[in-house]
Design an enzyme around this catalytic site. Structure first.
Site, PDB file in Angstrom:
ATOM      1  N   ARG A 107       0.814  -1.214   0.000  1.00  0.00           N
ATOM      2  CA  ARG A 107       0.000   0.000   0.000  1.00  0.00           C
ATOM      3  C   ARG A 107       0.848   1.264   0.000  1.00  0.00           C
ATOM      4  O   ARG A 107       0.517   2.242  -0.681  1.00  0.00           O
ATOM      5  CB  ARG A 107      -0.950  -0.011   1.196  1.00  0.00           C
ATOM      6  CG  ARG A 107      -1.809   1.240   1.368  1.00  0.00           C
ATOM      7  CD  ARG A 107      -2.377   1.795   0.077  1.00  0.00           C
ATOM      8  NE  ARG A 107      -3.131   0.838  -0.711  1.00  0.00           N
ATOM      9  CZ  ARG A 107      -3.516   1.055  -1.953  1.00  0.00           C
ATOM     10  NH1 ARG A 107      -3.180   2.169  -2.582  1.00  0.00           N
ATOM     11  NH2 ARG A 107      -4.203   0.147  -2.608  1.00  0.00           N
ATOM     12  N   LYS A 142       1.499  25.101  -3.417  1.00  0.00           N
ATOM     13  CA  LYS A 142       0.228  24.485  -3.014  1.00  0.00           C
ATOM     14  C   LYS A 142       0.363  22.965  -3.050  1.00  0.00           C
ATOM     15  O   LYS A 142      -0.245  22.279  -3.877  1.00  0.00           O
ATOM     16  CB  LYS A 142      -0.900  24.971  -3.922  1.00  0.00           C
ATOM     17  CG  LYS A 142      -1.120  26.475  -3.829  1.00  0.00           C
ATOM     18  CD  LYS A 142      -2.140  26.966  -4.840  1.00  0.00           C
ATOM     19  CE  LYS A 142      -2.300  28.478  -4.763  1.00  0.00           C
ATOM     20  NZ  LYS A 142      -3.240  28.998  -5.779  1.00  0.00           N
ATOM     21  N   LYS A 174       4.515  39.791  -2.548  1.00  0.00           N
ATOM     22  CA  LYS A 174       3.109  39.751  -2.917  1.00  0.00           C
ATOM     23  C   LYS A 174       2.376  40.971  -2.356  1.00  0.00           C
ATOM     24  O   LYS A 174       2.971  41.825  -1.686  1.00  0.00           O
ATOM     25  CB  LYS A 174       2.491  38.440  -2.410  1.00  0.00           C
ATOM     26  CG  LYS A 174       3.148  37.204  -3.037  1.00  0.00           C
ATOM     27  CD  LYS A 174       2.699  35.919  -2.358  1.00  0.00           C
ATOM     28  CE  LYS A 174       1.278  35.547  -2.715  1.00  0.00           C
ATOM     29  NZ  LYS A 174       1.186  35.049  -4.118  1.00  0.00           N
ATOM     30  N   GLU A 204       5.054  40.579  -7.427  1.00  0.00           N
ATOM     31  CA  GLU A 204       3.717  40.338  -7.961  1.00  0.00           C
ATOM     32  C   GLU A 204       3.014  41.671  -8.190  1.00  0.00           C
ATOM     33  O   GLU A 204       3.039  42.549  -7.330  1.00  0.00           O
ATOM     34  CB  GLU A 204       2.921  39.500  -6.955  1.00  0.00           C
ATOM     35  CG  GLU A 204       1.479  39.238  -7.357  1.00  0.00           C
ATOM     36  CD  GLU A 204       0.732  38.515  -6.258  1.00  0.00           C
ATOM     37  OE1 GLU A 204       0.848  37.277  -6.181  1.00  0.00           O
ATOM     38  OE2 GLU A 204       0.054  39.192  -5.452  1.00  0.00           O
ATOM     39  N   ASP A 225      -0.573  38.788 -11.602  1.00  0.00           N
ATOM     40  CA  ASP A 225      -1.512  38.023 -10.777  1.00  0.00           C
ATOM     41  C   ASP A 225      -2.959  38.247 -11.212  1.00  0.00           C
ATOM     42  O   ASP A 225      -3.471  39.370 -11.159  1.00  0.00           O
ATOM     43  CB  ASP A 225      -1.348  38.416  -9.310  1.00  0.00           C
ATOM     44  CG  ASP A 225      -2.258  37.619  -8.395  1.00  0.00           C
ATOM     45  OD1 ASP A 225      -2.336  36.386  -8.561  1.00  0.00           O
ATOM     46  OD2 ASP A 225      -2.896  38.220  -7.518  1.00  0.00           O
TER      47      ASP A 225
END
Length: 300
Positions: A107, A142, A174, A204, A225
């Site tokens: 597994r 992510k 960002k 960004e 973005d």
């Protein structure tokens, strides 16, 4: 144990693979495999992992590390290397070794293969969609917690490129960083002062005015973005090669070609990792045991 080829895989990478496998086995095996204990201790067996669909294979280092931890005498013969494509029903790897160990490893091996091959397969589809445009496909942060190294490796197996590994190796300024620092120019100036160890500094932007401000500040890498397609085209014209442009946000496979044809250099796609469907693998044992021995060693 016969190991898979690991050319280009450095020591730190292989240590991370071993750590991934230890965690996976700890949550699955715990204090012991109660069902595998029903098989006589000295029994050896042959088994193969079959892929039930067309896919780009990924996960060989994790499979081999799993065998190394639960069936170190097992021998593996790979028929499809990482990054290679398989057809439905193809056996990608065959094992000979202790039956108990192979059953215990089953597994964990399949979990790594189904997840990492899914990332590699998804990446390959995205890379094919932009072929000939000059745009590179990149991943994002992510990732499944604890599996970042594994999933970013899978992106490379699918023909994509890695963005930054984490917050520690590159700087991406960002919206919230800009607000907290007092403006784009101030944030970028601080990054230049304190980012000597960063692989790159990227800013960004959400508007063409911000892009102009970034260009005036000397930013070499800009991330556009969530811009609509016409604004992206305008951004490419405005930049005119003065910086590298990357598109991110709302990127789907359906609109990927259109985005690439705007002339941007890079497209980062969170879906490569976070929106995957597991590839269908199964392990099959031969009906009869290879042999019975008093010890646990597998035949050479």
């Amino acid at each position: 144990m016969q190991t898979a080829p690991d050319a280009g895989l450095d020591r730190a990478f292989l240590q991370q693979v071993e750590a991934d496998v230890r965690r996976a086995l700890a949550e699955d095996v715990g204090s012991g495999d109660l069902t595998a204990a029903l098989v006589p201790e000295g029994q050896t067996a042959r088994a193969g992992i079959v892929c039930r669909e067309a896919a780009v294979i990924c996960g060989q280092p994790w499979v081999m590390a799993t065998l190394g931890q639960v069936a170190p005498s097992a021998v593996a013969t790979w028929h499809v290397a990482d990054g290679g494509r398989c057809t439905p029903g193809q056996t990608v790897v065959e094992f000979t070794g202790p039956a108990r160990g192979l059953l215990t490893a089953e597994r964990t091996c399949l979990n790594f293969l189904q997840t990492l091959s899914a990332v590699a397969t998804s990446t390959a589809l995205h890379v094919a969609a932009v072929a000939g445009t000059g745009a590179a496909i990149l991943d994002t942060r992510k990732t499944i917690p604890g599996l970042r190294v594994a999933q970013k490796y899978a992106v490379r197996c699918g023909g994509g490129r890695n963005h930054r590994m984490g917050l520690y190796d590159a700087i991406l300024i960002k919206e919230n960083h800009i607000a907290a620092a007092g403006g784009l120019g101030a944030a970028f100036a601080a990054a230049r002062r304190h980012g000597a160890q960063a692989r790159f500094i990227q800013v960004e932007v959400e508007t063409l005015d911000q892009l102009e401000e970034a260009l005036q500040a000397g930013v070499a890498m800009v991330l556009l973005d969530n811009m609509p397609i016409e604004r992206i085209r305008s951004a490419v014209r405005m930049a005119a090669g003065r910086c590298s442009l990357e598109v991110s946000g709302g990127v789907t496979l359906a609109r990927l070609r259109e985005l690439a044809e705007t002339g941007v250099d890079r497209i980062s796609v969170g879906a490569l990792i976070k929106d995957i469907r597991a590839i269908d693998f199964s392990m099959r044992f031969q009906a009869a045991p290879v042999e019975r021995t008093r010890g646990a060693a597998a035949p050479a």
